[in-house]
Design a protein around this motif. Structure first.
Motif, PDB file in Angstrom:
ATOM      1  N   ARG A 149       0.839  -1.199   0.000  1.00 49.28           N
ATOM      2  CA  ARG A 149       0.000   0.000   0.000  1.00 49.28           C
ATOM      3  C   ARG A 149       0.876   1.251   0.000  1.00 49.28           C
ATOM      4  N   GLY A 150       0.257   2.362  -0.401  1.00 49.94           N
ATOM      5  CA  GLY A 150       0.952   3.644  -0.379  1.00 49.94           C
ATOM      6  C   GLY A 150       0.946   4.229   1.018  1.00 49.94           C
ATOM      7  N   SER A 151       0.892   5.550   1.095  1.00 50.46           N
ATOM      8  CA  SER A 151       0.979   6.205   2.402  1.00 50.46           C
ATOM      9  C   SER A 151      -0.395   6.604   2.912  1.00 50.46           C
ATOM     10  N   GLN A 152      -1.356   5.705   2.793  1.00 53.63           N
ATOM     11  CA  GLN A 152      -2.694   5.963   3.312  1.00 53.63           C
ATOM     12  C   GLN A 152      -3.307   4.663   3.804  1.00 53.63           C
ATOM     13  N   VAL A 153      -4.308   4.823   4.666  1.00 51.93           N
ATOM     14  CA  VAL A 153      -5.055   3.683   5.210  1.00 51.93           C
ATOM     15  C   VAL A 153      -6.533   4.008   5.108  1.00 51.93           C
ATOM     16  N   GLY A 177      -4.519   9.810   5.362  1.00 53.65           N
ATOM     17  CA  GLY A 177      -3.199   9.899   4.762  1.00 53.65           C
ATOM     18  C   GLY A 177      -2.139  10.158   5.818  1.00 53.65           C
ATOM     19  N   PHE A 178      -0.951   9.619   5.590  1.00 52.57           N
ATOM     20  CA  PHE A 178       0.145   9.764   6.557  1.00 52.57           C
ATOM     21  C   PHE A 178       1.354  10.382   5.869  1.00 52.57           C
ATOM     22  N   CYS A 179       1.820  11.499   6.400  1.00 52.65           N
ATOM     23  CA  CYS A 179       2.963  12.193   5.828  1.00 52.65           C
ATOM     24  C   CYS A 179       3.992  12.458   6.921  1.00 52.65           C
ATOM     25  N   PRO A 180       5.089  11.718   6.915  1.00 51.85           N
ATOM     26  CA  PRO A 180       6.104  11.886   7.956  1.00 51.85           C
ATOM     27  C   PRO A 180       6.730  13.272   8.001  1.00 51.85           C
TER      28      PRO A 180
END
Length: 397
Positions: free
Chosen positions: A322-326, A358-361
């Protein structure tokens, strides 16, 4: 060494808000205001039209293209910024079809962003040459690639579920069948490591207002494989894609290299903001960013599933898939998301029943992720979503 505390400090994050919607619209970099002010007050104001030369406005599309190119594994001079993502999709598909004139099918999947499908379908209909758009399930893409396919057009990360396509494997299969490969990186550029050179992709497009934080309406980008670019005839023969725009020839001659994919006048103020936003990536390792992204998303999944049995994980269980989302499915997902936003935790909703995070470090922390999971579980456990105000659909979901 990648310092995520330092990168978080670059963003103007409202106090009391946990922002998990950067996969839809990135937050504002603190430097954006000063950069926009500088462009307006110090360039446009005193320079007027001479700013195109004195301030270098005309060169922004290529300069920004190279900055984005570094994040997507594209060599200098192969990416340019301008116009909208829909226009860039149209350009890529039209060019691909001309490169394979004997073939009539464009292949995509039903996880692709609808706008891409709309643009491709509209183009094929307007050509009136018997082309068709074949749409299959994401899992069926590889098997559907054969010698009848002119172009394969896919979004690397499914906007609903976060499912991640294997960009190298699919590109290799497309090339083995003689097809042109087009990737939409809207949900992956700036979120995970990409190497377009290594996978030999023919075209790639993407927007800059999601993980690249360029602001609402920020311009799109297009990449063309360097050895292909001189074969590509721009279907949208814009003035600024001309070899000599200020010769004012009546006949179109495509510009050299990637400049031929320029169409309209650059949106200078928006591009200046995007330039400032890209500074956040200067000291960032994309591999480190990806590792932290997985850490954030894994914690969120674990804590939501531990505290809330009424939701169903839509995203792939394997973080590498998966990308940077759940995304979680919940029958009253829209109302639940509105209740969550009212508590200061911002995600979004995709019909018919999917809550998307979305998750953005660059700016999200583990503590924020745990807080968001706890608030979501409490809303669902207490039926906190069950209020008329939360059920009223807004224009943007």
């Amino acid at each position: 060494m990648t310092d995520f505390e330092a990168s978080r400090a670059r963003f103007d994050l409202p106090e009391g808000v946990t922002y998990l919607d950067g996969n839809s619209l990135g937050p504002m970099p603190k430097s954006a205001v000063e950069r926009a002010r500088q462009t307006i007050a110090d360039e446009w104001g005193p320079m007027l039209i001479t700013g195109w030369n004195k301030a270098g406005w005309m060169n922004l599309p290529g300069q920004l293209g190279d900055r984005i190119g570094r994040l997507i594994g594209a060599p200098a001079g192969s990416t340019v910024v301008g116009d909208t993502l829909s226009i860039k999709v149209y350009q890529a598909v039209a060019s691909a079809l001309e490169l394979r004139p004997s073939r009539k099918t464009v292949l995509s999947d039903n996880g692709n962003f609808p706008s891409d499908l709309y643009m491709a379908d509209g183009l094929l209909r307007s050509l009136g040459q018997g082309h068709d758009l074949k749409v299959v399930d994401p899992e069926a893409v590889l098997d559907a690639i054969d010698e009848s396919i002119a172009a394969v057009m896919l979004t690397q990360v499914d906007y609903r579920s976060g499912r991640l396509h294997d960009i190298k494997k699919i590109t290799e299969k497309a090339h083995a069948a003689g097809a042109i490969m087009i990737w939409d990186l809207a949900h992956s550029a700036g979120a995970l490591p990409i190497d377009l050179t290594a996978c030999n992709a023919d075209f790639a497009v993407g927007c800059t207002y999601k993980y690249l934080n360029g602001g609402p309406g920020a311009p799109a980008f297009i990449h063309v494989r360097p050895d292909l670019i001189d074969q590509v005839r721009p279907a949208l023969s814009g003035w600024l894609g001309h070899a000599a725009p200020f010769a004012f020839d009546l006949d179109y001659r495509p510009g050299d290299g990637i400049s031929r994919m320029r169409v309209g006048t650059p949106p200078v103020i928006q591009m200046a903001v995007l330039d400032a936003a890209l500074d956040a990536f200067d000291d960032i390792s994309m591999e480190a960013l990806r590792a932290r992204s997985i850490e954030l998303s894994e914690r969120f999944i674990s804590e939501v599933e531990a505290g809330c049995k009424q939701v169903e994980l839509v995203s792939p269980r394997d973080p590498q898939a998966r990308g940077s989302q759940v995304s979680f499915r919940f029958a009253e997902g829209y109302a639940a998301m509105q209740a969550l936003i009212a508590r200061g935790v911002i995600g979004d909703f995709r019909a018919p029943d999917t809550m998307r995070f979305g998750f953005c470090p660059l700016y999200n922390t583990l503590e924020e992720v745990s807080h968001a999971a706890a608030e979501l579980c409490d809303i669902i456990a207490t039926d906190g979503w069950d209020k008329p105000a939360f059920k009223t659909r807004k224009a943007v979901t």
